[in-house]
Design a protein around this motif. Structure first.
Motif, PDB file in Angstrom:
ATOM      1  N   ARG A 140       0.847  -1.202   0.000  1.00 21.06           N
ATOM      2  CA  ARG A 140       0.000   0.000   0.000  1.00 21.06           C
ATOM      3  C   ARG A 140       0.874   1.240   0.000  1.00 21.06           C
ATOM      4  N   GLU A 142       1.356   3.965   1.608  1.00 14.46           N
ATOM      5  CA  GLU A 142       1.033   4.685   2.839  1.00 14.46           C
ATOM      6  C   GLU A 142       1.760   6.028   2.796  1.00 14.46           C
ATOM      7  N   ARG A 151       3.341   0.563  10.392  1.00 11.61           N
ATOM      8  CA  ARG A 151       2.757   0.994   9.122  1.00 11.61           C
ATOM      9  C   ARG A 151       3.750   0.787   7.992  1.00 11.61           C
TER      10      ARG A 151
HETATM   11 MG    MG Z   1      -5.039   1.858   5.878  1.00 15.85          MG
END
Ligand code: MG
Ligand code: ATP
Length: 408
Positions: A140, A142, A151
């Motif tokens: 992803r 991020e 994260r």
């Molecule tokens: Mg998310």
């Protein structure tokens, strides 16, 4: 394992831009290495921890009849166009193309893959219900991957998908998944900090649920009901003044890390793919779905955020890479070699610090690496071992047999 054989070493410094506690300790102790922001390698010690977490999750998901599969990380554009998420999730998807201009994305989640996959095997109500899951690397974009393993732009997730003929059956399975999740978070040492948290259910269901671990480094805010200990997230707090579970209205605000998330998808993904089944009158219906995620790498980071002190990590026993850290402070290693053999024979996982380094350095490294029990064999040990749990300051001098019995 002999520590002299580990190719990694503990480090004094971490990358300058690495501000999170979990990544600082995990990098310094040699569990992970940072390739770039939000992207890490798992080194031998870190790989063992990750496998232990994975095994706990696997056991509990198998217990609720999940069937393990492994889907691809590289997805064709067409699957993502079907649900509209090729455009909707444009800011999250890592898109790429090959030399013949075919377009792909690296998978941030797998609804778009699992639905057409199971479709081939579902025609009648007799083919349902079932649930499939995988451990997969997700990708992803991020925006601010600054929280270490919490994260990642690339991270490991367990994703489970369940398929049902009707809503009651989905609800029953959802309850079972909740029980499995409670067991998982207990086993990895997060029972006391993890709150089942009501979150918005989207268009199809009143609520979804998050599992939120209270920690100062959490990026989410939750409100813990002081009456029943369930929590609600911000969205729900704005909508309802009282606890959806017990109607209590006293809440404690906490920062928290979302370690898991479960969702009743209903027919959101069955519809675009035409995932149907025939009932016993041969009438066609959309299949009803649930999805259930746990971020395994985030979970590992969360455990470090919660279990550490100023000297290093202090792993809960079930996820520690080894149970004992045996340290030889003697120039003559005969005695500690014997202790190592006895512990191995008794079936314990031992990291044996057989390196030729100063006592101070070895003890420092042991605190940093954070195994549950430290055993020191020195020149004055006289057949005994100095025994100290990582989370205690008290050292006991114990005959080896007694120490082994204590842990039998
Ligand atoms: Mg998310
Ligand atoms: P967040 O709000 O924290 O971005 P999310 O709602 O996007 O999470 P889901 O799509 O539900 O997360 O993913 C399921 C689980 O995967 C999450 O509960 C979390 O544990 C984990 N997860 C999500 N994004 C990341 C990430 N970037 N790095 C590590 N783990 C993640």
């Amino acid at each position: 394992m002999k520590q002299s054989q580990l190719f990694t070493k503990t480090l004094k410094n971490v990358p300058k831009d690495e501000t999170s506690i979990n990544a600082q300790y995990l990098i310094r102790a040699g569990y992970i290495d940072k390739l770039m922001a939000g992207v890490y390698s798992f080194l031998p010690l870190g790989r063992i921890v990750m496998k232990k977490i994975e095994d706990i999750v696997r056991e509990e998901i198998n217990e609720i009849d999940g069937q393990e599969i492994l889907m691809p990380a590289l997805h064709p554009k067409s699957n993502w166009q079907k649900t509209g998420r090729w455009d909707e999730m444009d800011d999250i998807l890592y898109k790429l193309e090959d030399t013949s201009d075919r377009q792909f994305t690296l998978g941030p989640t797998h609804e778009e893959i699992v639905v057409p996959l199971v479709q081939q095997y579902i025609s009648s109500y007799k083919d349902l219900p079932f649930a499939v899951y995988q451990f997969q690397t997700k990708f992803r974009k991020e925006l601010r991957p600054k929280a270490g393993l919490l994260r990642g732009r690339e991270f490991l997730m367990k994703d489970l998908y369940s398929f049902h003929t009707n809503e009651t059956d989905l609800n029953d399975y959802y309850e079972k998944a909740m029980e499995a999740y409670s067991k998982i978070f207990s086993r990895v040492g997060l029972r006391d900090v993890t709150h089942l948290t009501y979150a918005s259910g989207g268009a199809f269901s009143k609520y979804s649920h998050e599992y939120q671990a209270v920690s100062e480094s959490g990026e989410d805010i939750i409100y813990v009901c002081q009456n029943c200990q369930l929590a609600i997230n911000k969205e729900i707090k704005d909508e309802t003044p009282s606890c959806p579970e017990c109607k209590g209205n006293e809440f404690q605000e906490e920062s928290a890390i979302e370690v898991g998330n479960i969702f009743k998808l209903q027919t959101k993904y069955s519809e675009p793919f035409g995932l149907h089944y025939d009932d016993d009158m041969s009438k066609s219906h959309d299949v009803i779905m649930g999805c259930y995620g746990i971020g395994l790498s985030r979970l590992m980071g969360t455990i470090v955020e919660i279990y550490h002190d100023e000297k290093g990590i202090a792993w809960p026993e079930e996820v520690a890479p080894f149970k004992f850290h045996l340290i030889n402070l003697n120039n003559n290693s005969v005695q500690s070699d014997e202790v190592y053999d006895s512990l191995q024979k008794a079936g314990f996982a031992v990291l044996y610090d057989d390196r030729e380094l100063s006592a101070g350095k070895k003890l420092q490294d042991a605190d940093l690496i954070g195994l549950p029990y430290r055993l020191v064999v020195g020149s004055k040990s006289d057949g005994k071992v100095e025994y100290k749990p990582r989370s205690s300051d008290e050292v006991e001098l114990l005959p080896l047999n007694e120490m082994i019995k204590k842990h039998a």
